[in-house]
Write a protein that holds these residues in place. Structure first.
Motif, PDB file in Angstrom:
ATOM      1  N   LEU A   1      -2.121   0.373  -5.279  1.00 19.58           N
ATOM      2  CA  LEU A   1      -1.432  -0.114  -6.479  1.00 19.58           C
ATOM      3  C   LEU A   1      -1.239   1.015  -7.498  1.00 19.58           C
ATOM      4  O   LEU A   1      -0.180   1.147  -8.090  1.00 19.58           O
TER       5      LEU A   1
ATOM      6  N   ARG B   1       2.375  -7.411  -2.796  1.00 20.99           N
ATOM      7  CA  ARG B   1       1.157  -7.021  -2.083  1.00 20.99           C
ATOM      8  C   ARG B   1      -0.026  -7.895  -2.500  1.00 20.99           C
ATOM      9  O   ARG B   1      -0.757  -8.423  -1.657  1.00 20.99           O
ATOM     10  N   ILE B   2      -0.193  -8.035  -3.825  1.00 20.79           N
ATOM     11  CA  ILE B   2      -1.302  -8.865  -4.332  1.00 20.79           C
ATOM     12  C   ILE B   2      -1.123 -10.297  -3.811  1.00 20.79           C
ATOM     13  O   ILE B   2      -2.070 -10.923  -3.334  1.00 20.79           O
TER      14      ILE B   2
ATOM     15  N   SER C   1       1.453   3.318  -6.365  1.00 20.75           N
ATOM     16  CA  SER C   1       2.798   2.799  -6.575  1.00 20.75           C
ATOM     17  C   SER C   1       3.269   3.125  -7.994  1.00 20.75           C
ATOM     18  O   SER C   1       4.410   3.463  -8.227  1.00 20.75           O
TER      19      SER C   1
ATOM     20  N   LEU D   1       7.564  -5.319  -8.383  1.00 17.49           N
ATOM     21  CA  LEU D   1       7.722  -6.430  -7.430  1.00 17.49           C
ATOM     22  C   LEU D   1       6.929  -6.137  -6.159  1.00 17.49           C
ATOM     23  O   LEU D   1       6.269  -7.022  -5.601  1.00 17.49           O
ATOM     24  N   ASP D   2       6.981  -4.878  -5.749  1.00 15.25           N
ATOM     25  CA  ASP D   2       6.233  -4.450  -4.557  1.00 15.25           C
ATOM     26  C   ASP D   2       4.735  -4.681  -4.767  1.00 15.25           C
ATOM     27  O   ASP D   2       4.046  -5.196  -3.895  1.00 15.25           O
ATOM     28  N   LYS D   3       4.269  -4.318  -5.976  1.00 14.09           N
ATOM     29  CA  LYS D   3       2.846  -4.475  -6.309  1.00 14.09           C
ATOM     30  C   LYS D   3       2.450  -5.956  -6.292  1.00 14.09           C
ATOM     31  O   LYS D   3       1.455  -6.331  -5.671  1.00 14.09           O
TER      32      LYS D   3
ATOM     33  N   PHE E   1       9.084  -1.386  -8.034  1.00 15.89           N
ATOM     34  CA  PHE E   1       7.694  -1.081  -7.715  1.00 15.89           C
ATOM     35  C   PHE E   1       6.751  -2.180  -8.220  1.00 15.89           C
ATOM     36  O   PHE E   1       5.746  -2.467  -7.594  1.00 15.89           O
TER      37      PHE E   1
ATOM     38  N   ILE F   1       6.814   0.147  -0.849  1.00 16.55           N
ATOM     39  CA  ILE F   1       8.077  -0.584  -0.664  1.00 16.55           C
ATOM     40  C   ILE F   1       8.626  -0.428   0.766  1.00 16.55           C
ATOM     41  O   ILE F   1       9.696   0.134   0.967  1.00 16.55           O
TER      42      ILE F   1
END
Lengths: 347, 222
Positions: B11, A168-169, B14, A163-165, A161, B83
């Protein structure tokens, strides 16, 4: 501004609109296509940054285009932009990938042929060499960035999560940077031909002086933004997986590599620092953002030994060759019609 | 600026989904703890005892809570497009893990309904089987957690899960062999054999989870 100027500028605005509709997908397409960033967020950031890039750093690439063909009559500029826009429109309509830059360069050469002006081979070869350099440079940048990202992930070992965040940034930042570079580099395609001919005076707003070119670039970038909001969603949702399957991280690498390359070919200050270091100056040329993206994608595909859809790639390459030829032809015919049928001064 | 508020909400979403996933995985540990307690209460006091009934109630509550968490996680993953490239893997992992709790609850309910007779000779192996199944679950959970936190540890926990599952198979076979060597009526032996098999299936399911996580990891590192 006089209504007649708006009518003449309309072809440039149409070209700007189609650039926004098509090329915003190169910047935010993978992020929106992989559902990492919402379209409304992407469109808003893209529009603002395109305008800033065009107004602040748009001049560099515009000079090179001006050197290729000095289109001094408003009627001529109108026809050049219109034939480029029409070429882009028909190529897109027939499903062929197209570059606005190539279309406008083709159209300027068409104008040179019509007006009997010689095309400076030095400037032309400078432009053509960047068209080849652009995808190659993008491929190398993408490989380097990919290796850097892979090493950082191995080193920091972020959670799924997390890494996902960060992705996205990263996609938003890369998209914003890409949009700025797109505005800076490609505004020349949209408004470059009008710089010499449009009778606009300098304007002062909030104590800052805006040159005629800056005002033209602002108008052009607003047209790009409208293209982003009105038509790019469809393109964004279809782009990305065409050549290789994309993950959000490869998407980030592609957008970042594309943005860096576009920035390199439009930054006057970067070029100046190269000269100060005793290196050759960077040619400031409007390059195709589609070519940069494709170069980056191929770079990653080669690095990861992914299967490339060669049929799609050869179709893309065909598009790159056809566009300037078609655009030059359209411009030549267009100039003939505008001059003889509408009695407008084109040369 | 609607675009930016969406980004910040995404964010924070998540983060809360990640926390929900860990809470969900904790329910599996809790459920197994209650499952072992349930068997102990059954062996000591029988199915009609207050201790057995209350432990079964608690096990059912854990199962319900896990179900709610599962729905909440799946919903958020798809609604908030978290994700995007891995959400189907995560959703299927949650689904499979939920089955682990369901299975334990079902065994508990059958224990209450069928009230099988457990000969003293197999009691020790039954408790040992529950312990080994617990170890298998623990390592499958560590494997699943590593998928979210540290990919490089996934294979290590995966291997351990496989080892514990194979131990569970051995203990189960031994317990059944001892069972069928007793002088209980055949009907009791067959009935109890089903319980041993069902408990062993929990370990199999834990191994399936670990296998799946291992494949998801290979996909991620590609």
């Amino acid at each position: 501004m006089d209504i007649a100027i708006w009518i003449f500028l309309s072809s440039g605005l149409f070209l700007g609109w189609s650039l926004g509709a098509n090329d915003a997908a190169n910047v935010f397409g993978t992020a929106v296509g992989t559902r990492m960033v919402k379209f409304s967020t992407a469109a808003l950031i893209c529009s603002v940054m395109v305008i800033l890039g065009a107004v602040i750093s748009g001049a560099g690439a515009s000079h090179t285009l001006g050197a290729l063909g000095k289109v001094s009559a408003l009627g001529g500029a109108f026809t050049v932009a219109l034939s480029a826009a029409t070429t882009v429109y028909f190529m897109t309509k027939s499903g062929l990938p197209v570059s606005t830059g190539q279309a406008i360069v083709g159209a300027i050469i068409g104008w040179n042929l019509f007006s009997g002006m010689a095309t400076d081979p030095k400037v032309l070869s400078k432009i053509l060499s960047t068209w080849i350099m652009c995808p190659i440079l993008a491929a190398f940048t993408a490989v380097l960035l990919y290796k850097l990202v892979a090493a950082s992930i191995n080193w920091f070992r972020p959670g799924l999560f997390q890494l996902d965040k960060w992705t996205r940034i990263g996609l938003i930042i890369a998209g914003a940077f890409g949009s700025y570079s797109l505005g800076a580099n490609n505004i020349a395609n949209v408004m470059g031909v009008f710089v010499l001919s449009a009778p606009i005076d300098s304007a002062v707003w909030m104590g800052i002086e805006f040159s005629p070119a800056m005002q033209l670039f602002f108008i052009g970038s607003v047209a790009i933004s409208i293209g982003v909001f009105t038509y790019s969603k469809k393109v964004m949702l279809t782009v990305g997986d065409n050549l290789i399957p994309m993950t959000p991280i490869t998407a980030w690498v592609v957008v970042m590599a594309h943005s860096i390359v576009l920035f390199i070919f439009s930054s006057q200050s970067l070029s100046n620092s190269f000269v100060e270091l005793g290196l050759p100056a960077i040619p400031l040329v409007p390059v195709s953002s589609s070519q940069a993206v494709i170069g980056a994608v191929i770079g990653i595909a080669l690095l990861k030994r992914l299967p490339i859809r060669w049929a799609v790639l050869s179709q893309i390459l065909m598009g790159w060759v056809i566009t300037p030829i078609l655009s030059a032809l359209a411009c030549f015919i267009g100039l003939f019609i505008v001059q003889n049928l509408f009695n407008q001064v084109v040369v | 600026m609607f675009g930016f508020s969406r980004v910040t909400s995404l964010l924070s979403q998540s983060k809360s989904t990640e926390a929900s996933i860990y809470t969900f995985l904790e329910q599996v540990t809790l459920s197994h703890h209650k499952f072992v307690q349930l068997w102990k209460a059954y062996l000591r006091h029988g199915a009609d005892s207050e201790e057995f009934k209350s432990t079964l109630d608690e096990l059912q509550r854990i199962e319900q809570h896990a179900d709610n968490l599962k729905r909440e996680i799946e919903n958020t993953l798809y609604r908030k497009t978290l994700i995007p490239d891995l959400r189907s893997d995560v959703a299927s992992l949650i689904e499979l893990t939920d089955r682990l709790i369901n299975k334990q609850e079902t065994i508990g309910l059958h224990l209450d309904i069928e009230k099988p007779l457990i000969p003293a000779e197999v009691e020790e192996d039954l408790l040992l089987l529950l312990n080994v199944v617990g170890d298998t679950i623990d390592h499958a959970l560590l494997c699943a957690k590593s998928f979210f936190t540290d990919l490089q540890r996934v294979q290590e926990y995966h291997k351990k899960t496989i080892m514990f599952e194979s131990d569970a198979d051995k203990v189960c076979t031994r317990a059944k062999t001892i069972l069928f060597a007793t002088d209980q009526p055949l009907i009791n032996k067959v009935q109890l054999r089903y319980f041993f098999d069902r408990i062993d299936q929990v370990a199999n399911l834990a191994e399936d989870i670990s296998d799946r996580v291992s494949i998801f990891t290979l996909k991620r590192v590609q």
